[in-house]
Design an enzyme around this catalytic site. Structure first.
Site, short mmCIF file in Angstrom:
data_model
loop_
_atom_site.label_atom_id
_atom_site.label_comp_id
_atom_site.label_asym_id
_atom_site.label_seq_id
_atom_site.Cartn_x
_atom_site.Cartn_y
_atom_site.Cartn_z
N GLU A 1 2.78 -9.49 18.89
CA GLU A 1 2.59 -8.10 19.29
C GLU A 1 1.62 -7.98 20.47
OE1 GLU A 1 4.47 -5.85 18.50
OE2 GLU A 1 5.44 -6.69 16.73
N TYR B 1 -0.70 1.10 18.07
CA TYR B 1 0.62 0.47 18.03
C TYR B 1 0.58 -0.84 17.23
CZ TYR B 1 4.35 -2.63 18.97
OH TYR B 1 5.35 -3.51 18.76
N ASP C 1 5.69 2.71 20.61
CA ASP C 1 5.54 2.00 21.87
C ASP C 1 6.40 2.73 22.90
OD1 ASP C 1 8.10 1.35 21.11
OD2 ASP C 1 7.99 -0.66 21.96
#
Length: 352
Positions: free
Chosen positions: A39, A122, A140
């Site tokens: 991520e 996020y 996102d």
DNA sequence: AACACGGGGTA
DNA sequence: TACCCAGTGTT
């Protein structure tokens, strides 16, 4: 939002995702460390770019403990070329935080994850839902665009009001049974079908319940404000060699390219400052030519000079942008964290 | 709210 | 050229 619509949407998108998802390395694990790493690397960075970096990084640092015990230099060397280098330093700091403060185990929910350096709203939602199966939403760029279209949101989805609406919708929509799959399905749809330009609505599993499409707005949503153009910045840099060694300097950590190594330089057009940066007076500075490097908010034009060092400079350096110097063998550049700009400068002077 | 922060793919 | 990508932290 009506419950029937949400239910229909979840089923359509989850079915589509199960059938069409790409086989990506980080989709083969639920290890929170590996998910977290993916991520962070994927922040503002495309999947295809990340894949090889992810594999190398995980091989070098297979666990959060291995990363916590690594040196920042080794971490940055593995990040070299990926950009947004502060991500790498925050990741390293985050690993040490998990090892020290969290007793070696990742917090298992979004609120806990949010306390880790480098984990924002996020990434907290991503790790919580994908690694821990918690019904946490995430937003996102893909999700913002997809939801702006599905619900015909005409606010700027990058502004506070639009983002709040999108986060609220994402929260209502999360599938309680398969939150990780749902979040990834939303992102996958944005990446593969509901693309920024020319969305492929005919291939969309949700096109029958898309408000933008119903209103003919699928091509004009989301509404975006224009971004500022990069500002021009002139710089000078010197590729100073001594025998087959080349001089690099390490940038102060608070600056852009913080912690990365590069041929020393300075803002402006005056090469007179390069002697101090190299640590010795540079009698014969040869002008090599310029290198242009564009960042998201800066257009750097670097005039590159070459010089030979009469002696080795001291490692200590007291300069605006650097805190350390070293003479490096070109074959060992890979052990240093070099930005792509630094590589361009070296290449311009035919080093490496 | 606006900006700083990399590098590259796509149309 | 313009857009924007599995964003976060600072001011």
């Amino acid at each position: 939002m009506g419950r029937p619509r949400a239910t229909r949407l979840r089923r359509a998108l989850l079915d589509w995702y199960a059938e069409n998802k790409r086989d990506l390395p980080w989709r083969r694990t639920h290890d929170p460390y590996a998910v977290w790493l993916s991520e962070v690397m994927l922040q503002q960075t495309r999947v295809d770019t990340v894949v090889p970096y992810y594999a190398r990084f995980l091989r070098a640092f297979p666990t959060v403990h291995a990363l916590a015990e690594a040196t920042e230099g080794d971490v940055l060397a593995l990040w070299s070329g990926l950009g947004y280098y502060r991500r790498a330093r925050l990741l390293h700091e985050g690993a040490r935080h998990v090892a020290r403060v969290c007793g070696g185990a990742f917090p298992a929910d979004a609120a806990g994850l949010r306390t880790i350096p480098g984990i924002g709203p996020y990434t907290a939602g991503a790790v919580a839902s994908i690694a821990f199966g918690k019904p946490a939403p995430l937003v996102d760029g893909n999700v913002a665009r997809v939801l702006a279209r599905l619900f015909a949101i005409e606010d700027d989805v990058r502004g506070a009001a639009g983002l709040a609406r999108v986060w609220a919708l994402a929260g209502e929509l999360v599938d309680e049974g398969a939150p990780g799959e749902w979040n990834q399905a939303l992102m996958e749809l944005g990446a593969m079908v509901c693309t920024p330009r020319a969305p492929r609505c005919s291939a969309c599993p949700a096109h029958t319940s898309c408000d933008a499409r119903a209103k003919g707005l699928q091509g004009s949503l989301p509404i975006l404000r224009a971004k500022a153009r990069p500002k021009a910045e002139a710089r000078v840099a010197v590729v100073a060699t001594r025998g087959d060694l080349v001089l690099l300097a390490r940038r102060k950590s608070s600056l852009r390219f913080g912690g990365m190594w590069e041929p020393p330089g300075a803002e402006g057009t005056d090469p007179g400052v390069l002697g101090d940066l190299a640590g010795v007076s540079l009698a014969r500075l040869r002008e090599i030519g310029s290198v242009v490097h564009v960042l998201s908010h800066r257009r750097l034009e670097v005039m590159v000079y070459a010089a030979h060092l009469a002696r080795a400079p001291r490692p200590a350096i007291d300069a605006a942008e650097y805190d350390l110097r070293a003479l490096v063998r070109p074959s060992e550049l890979g052990a240093h964290g070099l930005s792509t700009l630094a590589r361009k400068i070296l290449a311009r002077a035919n080093v490496a």
